[in-house]
Design a protein around this motif. Structure first.
Motif, short mmCIF file in Angstrom:
data_model
loop_
_atom_site.label_atom_id
_atom_site.label_comp_id
_atom_site.label_asym_id
_atom_site.label_seq_id
_atom_site.Cartn_x
_atom_site.Cartn_y
_atom_site.Cartn_z
N ILE A 158 1.02 41.62 -15.62
CA ILE A 158 1.83 40.42 -15.26
C ILE A 158 3.06 40.17 -16.00
N THR A 159 3.89 39.29 -15.58
CA THR A 159 4.95 38.63 -16.29
C THR A 159 4.65 37.30 -16.19
N THR A 160 4.72 36.65 -17.44
CA THR A 160 4.37 35.41 -17.73
C THR A 160 5.63 34.45 -17.34
N TYR A 161 5.18 32.93 -17.26
CA TYR A 161 6.45 32.21 -16.93
C TYR A 161 7.73 32.06 -18.05
N ASP A 162 7.39 32.58 -18.98
CA ASP A 162 8.55 32.52 -20.05
C ASP A 162 8.91 34.04 -20.27
N GLY A 163 8.84 34.90 -19.36
CA GLY A 163 9.22 36.19 -19.30
C GLY A 163 8.59 37.38 -20.21
N MET A 164 7.56 37.16 -20.54
CA MET A 164 6.57 38.19 -21.60
C MET A 164 5.95 38.84 -20.45
N GLU A 174 -1.60 38.13 -27.59
CA GLU A 174 -0.10 38.22 -28.12
C GLU A 174 0.59 36.96 -27.63
N HIS A 175 0.36 36.61 -26.27
CA HIS A 175 1.15 35.48 -25.95
C HIS A 175 0.72 34.15 -26.53
N GLU A 176 1.76 33.31 -26.71
CA GLU A 176 1.50 31.87 -27.58
C GLU A 176 0.19 31.05 -27.12
N GLU A 189 -15.09 38.28 -18.81
CA GLU A 189 -14.60 37.85 -17.50
C GLU A 189 -13.23 37.11 -17.68
N VAL A 190 -12.22 37.64 -16.72
CA VAL A 190 -11.01 37.00 -16.76
C VAL A 190 -10.75 36.43 -15.20
N VAL A 191 -10.37 35.42 -14.94
CA VAL A 191 -10.23 34.68 -13.75
C VAL A 191 -8.62 34.34 -13.44
N GLY A 192 -8.63 34.65 -12.16
CA GLY A 192 -6.95 34.54 -11.90
C GLY A 192 -6.87 33.89 -10.47
N VAL A 193 -5.55 33.29 -10.35
CA VAL A 193 -5.31 32.87 -8.88
C VAL A 193 -4.19 33.94 -8.37
N SER A 194 -4.36 34.36 -7.46
CA SER A 194 -3.51 35.57 -6.72
C SER A 194 -3.13 35.15 -5.23
N ASP A 195 -1.90 35.65 -4.96
CA ASP A 195 -1.60 35.60 -3.55
C ASP A 195 -1.31 37.13 -3.29
N GLU A 196 -0.83 37.39 -2.15
CA GLU A 196 -0.72 38.70 -1.34
C GLU A 196 0.33 39.90 -2.25
N SER A 197 0.92 39.03 -3.10
CA SER A 197 1.95 39.91 -4.00
C SER A 197 1.45 40.33 -5.42
N GLY A 198 0.46 39.59 -5.56
CA GLY A 198 -0.38 39.57 -6.98
C GLY A 198 -0.76 38.26 -7.68
N ILE A 199 -0.93 38.44 -9.08
CA ILE A 199 -1.47 37.40 -9.67
C ILE A 199 -0.44 36.40 -9.99
N ILE A 200 -0.73 35.39 -9.84
CA ILE A 200 0.30 34.04 -10.08
C ILE A 200 -0.22 33.05 -11.14
N SER A 201 -1.46 33.09 -11.49
CA SER A 201 -1.74 32.35 -12.56
C SER A 201 -3.34 32.90 -13.27
N PRO A 203 -5.76 30.98 -15.58
CA PRO A 203 -6.25 30.00 -15.96
C PRO A 203 -7.28 30.02 -16.97
N PRO A 204 -7.10 29.34 -18.05
CA PRO A 204 -6.38 28.33 -18.41
C PRO A 204 -5.14 28.67 -19.33
N PHE A 205 -4.68 29.89 -19.31
CA PHE A 205 -3.47 30.31 -20.32
C PHE A 205 -2.17 30.27 -19.84
N PHE A 206 -1.79 30.96 -18.75
CA PHE A 206 -0.44 31.05 -18.31
C PHE A 206 -0.25 31.35 -16.77
N ASN A 207 0.87 30.90 -16.36
CA ASN A 207 1.42 31.11 -14.96
C ASN A 207 2.35 32.36 -14.94
N SER A 208 2.61 32.82 -13.64
CA SER A 208 3.48 33.95 -13.69
C SER A 208 4.97 33.69 -13.60
#
Length: 528
Positions: A158-164, A174-176, A189-201, A203-208
């Motif tokens: 994924i690409t995080t909200y700040d472009g990483m 590696e992300h801050e 376990e890693v949890v995520g929020v997704s839509d039909e185009s992929g992971i958008i979040s 939690p509790p670390f970063f958004n896309s």
């Protein structure tokens, strides 16, 4: 204290050219600290009890309501579900909602940046550095199709909200945000929020990056994840309250209809008679309505409707406190209490002090134990729902559990040991009772030893013993224990006996042990 940092330009835009005077005046009413000395780094320190004010826009909104008495109340709508929630061990609680347009009707400022700062501030403070709950904010126009929450593959890129860009497993190290919240990482376990185009979040670390909120975002999707239902409810109330208090509607999936229902029940009864009794001033219904409206509280026919974001209001006293702030503390005059009584020592406290002196005179040493503990070795405990700590997850029903633990902890000390405690317990019927408990452990102690202590106490207290009625108790030797019966007000907690060998073995106590417990209520009733 929670600190909001801002600058002169921002505060002037919200509060006007007289921003210093306006904020200072409001700080004295609400109760917060304001330091405008350095105009490019102005600090506003807010008390922890008002998390609904943790942003400049929220503070200004409250200021406007105080000045005008007019509230903007958004509404909650239910919509057909387009969401799927799967079991997640790491953060099992999840809720999501959507907002209407985000433009502020009064100042025409975009609230996006303010909300992002607010959600971060609340997650760090009330959310306990995101361990209790975490917030994700997304541009709703970038969401595609169905929302899914649950475990995701840590190898997904994924690409995080700040472009990483990178694999989730790599970004977590590696992300801050991954580094900052590494204690919240779960390697299994890693949890995520997704839509039909992929992971958008994640939690509790970063958004896309794809769904990041920008200055052009008009509608948001907000997701809240938590480690408990209590944390989820708290996070939802604060996040939804942010928008609703500014007149912005939100939409909830139908599966979360309970939130809408709970809001309609969030009312507290208050009246002018209660205000008169507590505050000492006479007010009519119109004054009640106008004064509480200044504090953002609707009053109608003796009931107050509490805004969803006011998590600090829990009862009548909180309403009265807000009424005083709205009415003006300077308008409430001092008075002399009218009473015709003289204070005296509480009867239970007096009896406790007398018993302490008697027990010390009989050679016993006093110990103090917590009413709450984590002990599961005895049955005399009530389980506490949702305890703050596992160390304090049960409440005792008598003093035996605490005193036998005290002997166990002091096995290295010389025997015989003679200990006592005066403390509170919760009985089987749910009532709280203060009791005296004493324990003796040594080579030569027996039933006669503890019976002698009972006789000495009753003689000193001038209490007549009716009988000791044999009783069966798994913690005591059968035939060498019983309930103590007085003439009046007998409690099942009045008992004595020799502790059963199996209990001594469980607590590694090497010598015979005897125990006595008396209810202070029984002693007071039967003593002269």
């Amino acid at each position: 204290m929670v600190v909001i940092r801002s600058n002169r330009e921002t505060l002037e835009e919200y509060f006007g050219l007289d921003w210093k005077e306006n904020i200072y005046e409001f700080s004295r009413i609400i109760g917060f600290s304001f330091e405008p000395q350095v105009e490019d780094d102005i600090k506003i320190e807010l008390n922890p009890d008002r998390p609904d004010l943790y942003s400049i826009a929220s503070l200004f909104n409250c200021f406007q309501i105080y000045k005008t008495g007019k509230m903007r109340n958004g509404k909650i709508f239910l919509k057909k579900e387009n969401i799927s929630v799967h079991a997640a061990r790491t953060r099992p609680y999840f809720v999501v909602f959507m907002t209407d347009g985000l433009k502020d009707d009064n100042s025409h400022n975009i609230l996006n940046q303010d909300f992002l700062e607010y959600s971060d501030r609340v997650s760090e403070s009330v959310g306990k550095s995101r361990s209790k709950f975490a917030i994700g904010a997304h541009d709703l126009s970038a969401i595609r199709g169905k929302i899914v929450y649950g475990p995701v593959d840590a190898n997904e890129v994924i690409t995080t909200y700040d472009g990483m860009k990178g694999k989730i497993s790599e970004l977590l190290t590696e992300h801050e945000k991954g580094i900052k919240y590494q204690l919240l990482q779960n390697n299994k376990e890693v949890v995520g929020v997704s839509d039909e185009s992929g992971i958008i979040s994640v939690p509790p670390f970063f958004n896309s990056y794809r769904t990041r909120v920008t200055s052009r975002t008009e509608r948001m999707l907000v997701d809240i994840t938590a480690t408990s239902q209590q944390g989820l409810d708290l996070g939802f109330r604060l996040m939804a309250g942010y928008f609703l208090s500014k007149g912005i509607n939100i939409s909830l999936p139908e599966r979360y209809s309970s939130y809408e229902n709970n809001l309609s029940l969030n009312k507290i009864k208050i009246s002018s008679e209660i205000i008169k009794n507590i505050v000492g001033i006479k007010v009519n219904e119109d004054t009640m309505l106008r004064t509480l409206a200044k504090m953002g509280i609707k009053y109608n026919e003796r009931y107050c409707s509490i805004p969803i974001g006011r998590v600090d209001i829990m009862g009548e006293v909180d309403i009265i406190e807000d009424f005083i702030k709205g009415y003006g503390i300077e308008n409430i005059h001092e008075g002399v209490l009218e009473n015709n009584f003289i204070g005296k020592e509480n009867r239970i406290n007096h009896a406790s002090n007398v018993l302490r002196e008697l027990m010390v005179g009989l050679g016993f040493q006093e110990v103090k134990n917590f009413v709450l503990s984590d002990s599961i070795d005895l049955d005399q405990f009530f389980q506490i729902n949702n305890p703050k700590s596992s160390d304090f997850s049960r409440i005792r029903q008598d003093l035996l559990s605490s005193l036998i633990r005290a002997v166990e902890r002091n096995r290295a000390q010389p025997f015989p040991q003679t200990l006592f405690e005066v403390g509170d317990c919760i009985r089987d019927n749910g009532t709280q009772e203060t009791s005296l408990g004493c324990i003796m452990s040594g080579k030569s102690v027996s039933y006669d030893t503890i019976k002698g202590v009972l006789d000495a106490l009753l003689r000193a207290l001038n209490v007549r013993l009716s009988e000791i009625r044999p009783t069966k108790n798994d913690h005591f030797i059968n035939g060498r224990s019983g309930n103590i019966i007085f003439s009046e007000n007998n409690s099942l907690s009045n008992f004595l006996g020799e502790v059963h060998p199996f209990l001594l073995e469980k607590f590694n106590i090497p010598f015979p042990t005897v125990y006595l417990e008396l209810s202070l209520g029984s002693i007071l009733t039967n003593s002269n």
